[in-house]
Design an enzyme around this catalytic site. Structure first.
Site, PDB file in Angstrom:
ATOM      1  N   LYS A 141       5.654   0.697  -0.478  1.00 20.55           N
ATOM      2  CA  LYS A 141       6.086  -0.101   0.849  1.00 20.55           C
ATOM      3  C   LYS A 141       7.303  -0.261   1.245  1.00 20.55           C
ATOM      4  O   LYS A 141       8.048  -1.166   1.349  1.00 20.55           O
ATOM      5  CB  LYS A 141       5.259  -1.531   1.000  1.00 20.55           C
ATOM      6  CG  LYS A 141       3.728  -1.686   0.957  1.00 20.55           C
ATOM      7  CD  LYS A 141       3.172  -1.395   2.567  1.00 20.55           C
ATOM      8  CE  LYS A 141       3.374  -2.576   3.290  1.00 20.55           C
ATOM      9  NZ  LYS A 141       2.815  -2.501   4.745  1.00 20.55           N
ATOM     10  N   ASP A 163      -3.271  -1.745  -9.152  1.00 19.15           N
ATOM     11  CA  ASP A 163      -4.254  -2.720  -9.505  1.00 19.15           C
ATOM     12  C   ASP A 163      -5.372  -2.802  -8.343  1.00 19.15           C
ATOM     13  O   ASP A 163      -6.613  -2.332  -8.591  1.00 19.15           O
ATOM     14  CB  ASP A 163      -3.820  -4.027  -9.700  1.00 19.15           C
ATOM     15  CG  ASP A 163      -5.000  -4.953 -10.270  1.00 19.15           C
ATOM     16  OD1 ASP A 163      -5.981  -4.508 -11.063  1.00 19.15           O
ATOM     17  OD2 ASP A 163      -4.955  -6.047  -9.431  1.00 19.15           O
ATOM     18  N   ASP A 203      -9.057  -0.342  -7.904  1.00 20.57           N
ATOM     19  CA  ASP A 203     -10.401  -0.850  -7.840  1.00 20.57           C
ATOM     20  C   ASP A 203     -11.064  -0.278  -6.547  1.00 20.57           C
ATOM     21  O   ASP A 203     -12.428   0.076  -6.518  1.00 20.57           O
ATOM     22  CB  ASP A 203     -10.292  -2.480  -7.469  1.00 20.57           C
ATOM     23  CG  ASP A 203     -10.645  -3.306  -8.737  1.00 20.57           C
ATOM     24  OD1 ASP A 203     -10.205  -2.756  -9.600  1.00 20.57           O
ATOM     25  OD2 ASP A 203     -10.968  -4.437  -8.628  1.00 20.57           O
ATOM     26  N   ASP A 207      -0.678   0.619   2.299  1.00 17.12           N
ATOM     27  CA  ASP A 207      -1.753   0.012   2.962  1.00 17.12           C
ATOM     28  C   ASP A 207      -2.180   1.315   3.398  1.00 17.12           C
ATOM     29  O   ASP A 207      -3.590   1.233   3.604  1.00 17.12           O
ATOM     30  CB  ASP A 207      -1.208  -0.934   4.053  1.00 17.12           C
ATOM     31  CG  ASP A 207      -0.091  -0.313   4.799  1.00 17.12           C
ATOM     32  OD1 ASP A 207       0.418   0.645   4.520  1.00 17.12           O
ATOM     33  OD2 ASP A 207       0.172  -0.841   5.973  1.00 17.12           O
ATOM     34  N   TYR A 261       4.047  -8.090 -11.958  1.00 18.13           N
ATOM     35  CA  TYR A 261       3.214  -8.577 -13.241  1.00 18.13           C
ATOM     36  C   TYR A 261       4.002  -9.396 -14.131  1.00 18.13           C
ATOM     37  O   TYR A 261       3.658 -10.496 -14.882  1.00 18.13           O
ATOM     38  CB  TYR A 261       2.386  -7.525 -13.819  1.00 18.13           C
ATOM     39  CG  TYR A 261       1.259  -7.226 -13.268  1.00 18.13           C
ATOM     40  CD1 TYR A 261       0.872  -6.798 -12.015  1.00 18.13           C
ATOM     41  CD2 TYR A 261      -0.192  -7.778 -14.150  1.00 18.13           C
ATOM     42  CE1 TYR A 261      -0.275  -6.672 -11.412  1.00 18.13           C
ATOM     43  CE2 TYR A 261      -1.350  -7.267 -13.598  1.00 18.13           C
ATOM     44  CZ  TYR A 261      -1.457  -6.879 -12.292  1.00 18.13           C
ATOM     45  OH  TYR A 261      -2.694  -6.506 -11.703  1.00 18.13           O
TER      46      TYR A 261
HETATM   47  C1  IPM Z   1      -6.965  -4.467 -14.487  1.00 19.31           C
HETATM   48  C2  IPM Z   1      -7.114  -6.022 -14.532  1.00 19.31           C
HETATM   49  C3  IPM Z   1      -6.067  -6.555 -15.034  1.00 19.31           C
HETATM   50  C4  IPM Z   1      -4.846  -6.775 -14.091  1.00 19.31           C
HETATM   51  C5  IPM Z   1      -6.217  -8.337 -15.209  1.00 19.31           C
HETATM   52  C6  IPM Z   1      -7.377  -8.532 -16.029  1.00 19.31           C
HETATM   53  C7  IPM Z   1      -5.003  -9.097 -15.854  1.00 19.31           C
HETATM   54  O1  IPM Z   1      -7.404  -6.313 -13.146  1.00 19.31           O
HETATM   55  O2  IPM Z   1      -6.668  -4.020 -15.580  1.00 19.31           O
HETATM   56  O3  IPM Z   1      -6.724  -3.796 -13.354  1.00 19.31           O
HETATM   57  O4  IPM Z   1      -4.769  -7.087 -13.043  1.00 19.31           O
HETATM   58  O5  IPM Z   1      -4.007  -5.522 -14.300  1.00 19.31           O
HETATM   59 MG    MG Z   2      -7.717  -4.836 -11.723  1.00 20.77          MG
END
Ligand code: IPM
Ligand code: MG
Length: 371
Positions: free
Chosen positions: A193, A250, A254, A226, A142
């Site tokens: 990884k 990240d 999700d 993975d 990042y």
């Molecule tokens: C998160 C989001 C952010 C990230 C974006 C909005 C920059 O996806 O907080 O998970 O990638 O960290």
């Molecule tokens: Mg995210």
């Protein structure tokens, strides 16, 4: 009575709506739980861009540094698709993370029993799920330099992002994971990884070495990132605390969050290091969900993740873990009573909007406080 400084950055899309419910809950905590707050508000994301031409102003960052707790709604939306890269809404959030050194991102994935049927997995795989993802938040790809697109002069371009970690960054996030594990299931799984990345190799070695320095009571496993993605959808209950880098965190968070039935349910905490002099740490709390521009302004958004984010703040920044538990219990009770916003609605349940859901949770908080 200590007065806590809060900065509310509602942001874009459904951010202001869900923040509205949290403001009401803050009022309830003042009136009924003997807490005292000094509340400021400012802009972030597209809202800040529209007003000031940047995704967050220096003065908002200064306010965030001075606050005990920053609560952030959401940033982004199609309206700002064309703005310069450095001023895109996400840049505001990334700057706050970096300038406040919020290196530890805690993302719980908890499946409320009342919602187990809303998960994309079978009920028995997710009922009672309780994972804590600890994502490194200020390093890795990042923020690594160089980060650029270079013109090669032959009609080609080259894009570079840099994945980089230094020892201290891995040590401090590993410690956060081990310490959290001790008050939960006492297990940490570290993901990287190492089979293809030098940074993964160092990550693995440093987590292992940190474990040996006073954390051997915690069970530590390593998994390739993975494979962890696969295991999260195969048998998610095997995990307690997961620790991983910024990008894998990240993606994996999700995945984990969707196991719980809805993104609209999950809060997160982003924490800095404790100041040895004051015992305080910078902290920002936000829902895992985004700005949901498709339903923004319609009163349909689920405010639970935002409310639960205030709950996490009570626990990790404001010294009120028992109040945090009470907020969680209120949420679980309201879900058990059958109320649902659209994102978690299923046949036979009562569909309500943002304000009605906020009313119900706040009402339940008041009832539990009075009990
Ligand atoms: C998160 C989001 C952010 C990230 C974006 C909005 C920059 O996806 O907080 O998970 O990638 O960290
Ligand atoms: Mg995210």
């Amino acid at each position: 009575m200590a007065t806590h400084k809060l900065l509310l950055l509602a942001g874009d899309g459904i951010g202001p709506e869900v923040m509205g419910e949290v403001k009401r809950l803050i009022g309830t905590l003042e009136a009924k739980a003997g807490m005292s707050f000094e509340v400021e508000e400012d802009l972030v994301g597209g809202a800040a861009y529209d007003a000031h031409g940047v995704a967050v102003t220096d003065s908002a960052v200064a306010k965030a540094k001075a606050a005990d707790v920053v609560l952030l709604g959401a940033v982004g939306g199609p309206k700002w698709d064309g703005v310069p890269y450095d001023a895109r809404p996400e840049a505001g959030l990334l700057r706050l993370r970096k300038d406040l050194e919020l290196f530890a991102n805690l993302r719980p994935a908890i499946c409320y029993p009342a919602l187990a049927d809303a998960s994309s997995l079978k009920r028995e795989l997710v009922d009672g799920l309780d994972i804590m993802i600890v994502r490194e938040l200020t390093g890795g790809v990042y923020f690594g330099e160089p980060k650029e697109i270079v013109d090669l002069g032959n009609g080609q371009q080259r894009a570079v992002d840099t994945q980089v970690y230094e020892t201290y960054e891995i040590v401090r996030i590993a410690k956060v994971a081990f310490e959290l594990a001790r008050v939960r299931g006492n297990r940490v799984t570290s993901a990287e990884k190492r089979n293809v990345m030098k940074s993964g190799l160092l990550w693995n070695q440093v987590v292992t070495a940190t474990h040996k320095q006073g954390y051997e009571d915690v069970k530590l496993d390593h998994m390739l990132a993975d494979a962890m993605g696969m295991q999260l959808v195969r048998a998610p209950k095997q995990f307690d605390v997961i620790v991983t880098d910024n990008l894998f965190g990240d993606v994996l968070s999700d995945v984990a969050s969707m196991l719980t039935g809805s993104l609209g349910m999950l809060p997160s905490a982003s924490l800095g290091a404790e100041d040895p002099a004051t015992g305080k740490r910078h902290a920002l709390y936000e829902p895992v969900h985004g700005s949901a521009p498709d339903i923004a302004g319609k009163g349909l958004a689920n405010p639970i993740a935002m409310i639960a984010s205030l709950g996490m703040a009570l626990k990790y920044s404001l010294g009120k873990p028992e109040l945090a538990d009470l907020v969680d219990r209120a949420i679980a009770d309201v879900l058990a009573s059958g109320l649902r916003t659209g994102d978690i609605w299923s046949e036979g349940k009562t569909k309500v909007g943002t304000t009605a859901m906020g009313d119900a949770v706040i009402g339940r908080v008041e009832a539990l406080l009075a009990a």
